[in-house]
Motif scaffolding. Structure first.
Motif, PDB file in Angstrom:
ATOM      1  N   ILE B 289       0.842  -1.199   0.000  1.00  0.00           N
ATOM      2  CA  ILE B 289       0.000   0.000   0.000  1.00  0.00           C
ATOM      3  C   ILE B 289       0.873   1.243   0.000  1.00  0.00           C
ATOM      4  N   LEU B 292       2.252   1.844  -3.322  1.00  0.00           N
ATOM      5  CA  LEU B 292       1.190   2.347  -4.197  1.00  0.00           C
ATOM      6  C   LEU B 292       1.012   3.849  -4.002  1.00  0.00           C
ATOM      7  N   VAL B 293       1.011   4.282  -2.739  1.00  0.00           N
ATOM      8  CA  VAL B 293       0.799   5.693  -2.433  1.00  0.00           C
ATOM      9  C   VAL B 293       1.958   6.535  -2.955  1.00  0.00           C
ATOM     10  N   ALA B 296       1.698   6.614  -6.764  1.00  0.00           N
ATOM     11  CA  ALA B 296       0.498   7.201  -7.341  1.00  0.00           C
ATOM     12  C   ALA B 296       0.699   8.682  -7.626  1.00  0.00           C
ATOM     13  N   ARG B 297       1.542   9.338  -6.812  1.00  0.00           N
ATOM     14  CA  ARG B 297       1.763  10.775  -6.980  1.00  0.00           C
ATOM     15  C   ARG B 297       2.395  11.099  -8.320  1.00  0.00           C
TER      16      ARG B 297
END
Lengths: 355, 314
Positions: B289, B292-293, B296-297
């Protein structure tokens, strides 16, 4: 050549016909795996029907199975309406169940009539809390909530094992990873003598009715649908999209949490790590079969519960694997998906010339 | 702290990391190919199960190990084709279709396994891939045990990284696949088939995913268990975003994940008395996770990802 063009007026008959047709087709397709297992499909369907409608007990079992599916189906339907892909109902269900046994098994000294309402409220709150992190990561960082909620399911399941071997473990449980039982006054009362169907079903039906009304008639429902249909336009129209998303995330998580509460406080009485045979994931299928309508969720949940209970009973009678039920459920999802396409588009055969 | 350094210095730790990373390498590469062509494939978790079951069952029925690998890849390709038909010409929701494929593929596998073996309590075992013991290099001090005692499937995974990198970056096909995931209209304008490219990519990617599953039953273990995939497919979906859809970074992501997983097992045995073991079990999913974070940016995601395209409609 084949050309695909949108229908100008998607007929309302499709909205009702397609889910029913999908259900029928997926059941019919089950004949193939039945034949592969060497079973006579006609006998098998007969056994399934008998297993669901053959006795009061059978119907009670079906309704018992449908109860958690109504909760998780509503959880998925409302979130999907806002295009919030909450695939984490399985984890949120366990959060609700953990809250239920934590409060309900006498760890806190709450007695009498207040216990059950408290279990329900805090179980729902625990489920809602489980949806906050993925929603925050979505609106703040753009992290896909499908992946985060899916991964959270695994994290919560491991957390559950930790709790069941730790703080939530039944001291009288001979070391088994299971919680202490919920006190009698914390249990959802049964609806019939010597039957398993319990008042969690009533709670589920009431919530479905409220959801249907709110979605169709309230400002909240209007905003929710607006966000789902076109977030940019909704924002332009002055709707606080973030707040709407957090709101529906909380409600979706709470509904999934209530599925856990209902299973623990209505049926099992205590919590183990195999409380849910995938109710969270099956809820997605229920929601899709229902066309994301809350009333539809009730009907779809009854259908899917019938498939599971019928297949279990048929499996005992004929020795065919009860995984057949999962096959039918997954095929019905794929059928309804294709059906949704046929409702929106028509396929035309254009003659000869290449388009 | 010294303990941690000691762990990181051991050959067995890095050998385990590469072993754990192998199914993820297949999975991330498969997801990468699908998504580069503009289609999210959430069928991955179920395709892992299919690969694991079919590969194992083929070997059990006597096809031999490489026969099993082929059967697994074909089975993965079949479910990929199903996802491709639903999402490309029909343009249906990639999220829902993918989840449907996962549920369908998983239940087909479980049903088939149970029907073939109704009464077994302990799953039958096959003779899995053995470590490739290559003379001389296997005896090298550090790299010998880490690299040259892996099974053939790990080597195949590494080979696939190179192959996918080459196809994506050095061939016209790769350019076309990337274009179809960024701007399908331009691909169509050049007279190439958007449907063909997208569907081909999904089928090929799904075959790779199935190999990740096959590794589980044919190399990591020697039998099929219910629930053995255990979220590895979803982890791949997170890792492919972390990898910014690049094969090299996909390998790096899978290796980091493998190293982290291998580390948590070792820390668990060292610190088991202080912290419950489950904390370490959770770590890989939390790490996914976080990855992913972070990614994602800055995501340079394929522009047309999740967007269906219909011929003749702009």
């Amino acid at each position: 050549m084949i050309r695909i063009e949108p229908r100008e007026n998607p007929s309302r008959a499709f909205a009702f016909g397609i889910p029913i047709l999908s259900a029928v087709i997926s059941l019919a397709l089950a004949a193939i795996p039945l034949l592969a297992a060497g079973a006579n499909p006609i006998t098998a369907y007969g056994e399934m029907i008998k297993g669901v409608f053959g006795s009061v007990f059978a119907v009670s079992e079906m309704l018992t199975r449908a109860t958690p599916l109504i909760f998780t189906g509503l959880a998925a339907a409302l979130a999907f309406r806002a295009k919030l892909w909450n695939i984490g109902a399985e984890g949120q269900l366990y959060l609700g169940a953990m809250a239920a046994v934590a409060i309900g098994s006498g760890l806190l000294d709450i007695s009498g009539i207040l216990l059950l309402p408290l279990i329900i409220v805090l179980g729902a709150a625990a489920g809602a809390a489980g949806m906050m992190a993925p929603t925050y990561l979505k609106v703040r960082f753009g992290a896909d909530e499908v992946v985060t909620t899916l991964l959270l399911n695994f994290i919560i399941l491991i957390f559950l094992q930790m709790m069941l071997e730790g703080p939530l473990q039944d001291p009288m449980g001979l070391g088994w990873p299971q919680s202490a039982p919920v006190l009698d006054q914390g249990m959802l009362p049964p609806l019939m003598d010597r039957m398993r169907v319990h008042s969690g079903l009533i709670l589920a039906l009431v919530l479905a009715a409220i959801a249907q009304f709110m979605l169709a008639r309230s400002v909240w429902g209007f905003k929710l649908r607006a966000v789902g249909e076109n977030a940019a336009a909704a924002r332009h129209a002055g709707i606080n999209v973030r707040r709407s998303l957090f709101g529906v995330a909380a409600i979706s998580g709470a509904l999934a949490g209530l599925a856990g509460v209902s299973e623990v406080a209505g049926l099992k009485g205590y919590l183990t790590a195999d409380l849910s045979p995938g109710f969270g994931y099956t809820g997605i299928v229920v929601a899709m079969l229902a066309g994301l309508s809350p009333v539809g969720v009730v009907i779809a949940a009854l259908f899917i519960a019938s498939v599971f209970v019928g297949a279990d009973s048929m499996s005992r009678a004929m020795g065919v694997s009860s995984f057949l039920a999962d096959l039918v459920v997954s095929m019905s999802l794929l059928c309804v998906l294709v059906g949704g396409f046929l409702a929106k588009y028509r396929i035309l055969r254009t003659k000869g010339a290449k388009a | 702290m010294m303990d941690l350094l000691n762990i990181l210095m051991t050959e067995s730790f890095w050998a385990a990391s590469l072993r754990i990373a192998t199914p993820l390498i297949f999975g991330v590469l498969g997801a990468l190919i699908c998504e580069r062509a503009g289609v999210l494939n959430l069928g991955i978790e179920g395709i892992f199960v299919v690969g694991a079951m079919c590969g194992w069952m083929a070997v059990w029925l006597g096809t031999g190990l490489w026969g099993g690998v082929l059967v697994a890849a074909l089975a993965g390709a079949f479910f990929g084709l199903l996802h491709a038909i639903l999402t490309v010409p029909l343009g249906l929701s990639q999220h829902v279709s993918g989840l449907g494929i996962t549920l369908f593929a998983t239940s087909v596998s479980y049903y088939t396994y149970r029907t073939a073996l109704p009464d077994v309590s302990s799953p039958p075992r096959i003779e899995p891939f053995r470590a490739l013991d290559i003379p001389i290099v296997s005896d090298l001090p550090f790299f010998g045990p880490v690299l040259f005692q892996q099974t053939a499937l790990t080597w195949l995974a590494l080979l696939m990284v190179a192959l996918v990198w080459y196809v994506m970056n050095r061939t016209a096909l790769g350019v076309a696949i990337k274009a179809v995931g960024d701007n399908p209209d331009s691909v169509d304008a050049q007279g190439l088939s958007v449907y063909g490219l997208r569907m081909g990519a999904i089928v090929a990617g799904s075959a790779l995913m199935a190999l990740g599953g096959a590794f589980l039953t044919m190399s990591a273990f020697d039998a099929f268990f219910f629930g053995m995939v255990n979220g590895r497919g979803w982890v791949c979906i997170a890792l492919v975003i972390f990898a910014s859809w690049r094969p090299g970074k996909a390998l790096l992501g899978a290796l980091l994940f493998g190293a982290f997983d291998a580390l948590q097992v070792r820390l668990q045995t060292e610190m088991g008395a202080l912290v419950p073991g489950q904390v370490f079990l959770m770590a890989p999913y939390i790490l996914s996770i976080i990855a992913l974070v972070i990614a994602a940016r800055s995501a340079d995601y394929p522009r047309a990802l999740l967007t269906p395209w219909f011929k003749g409609q702009r």
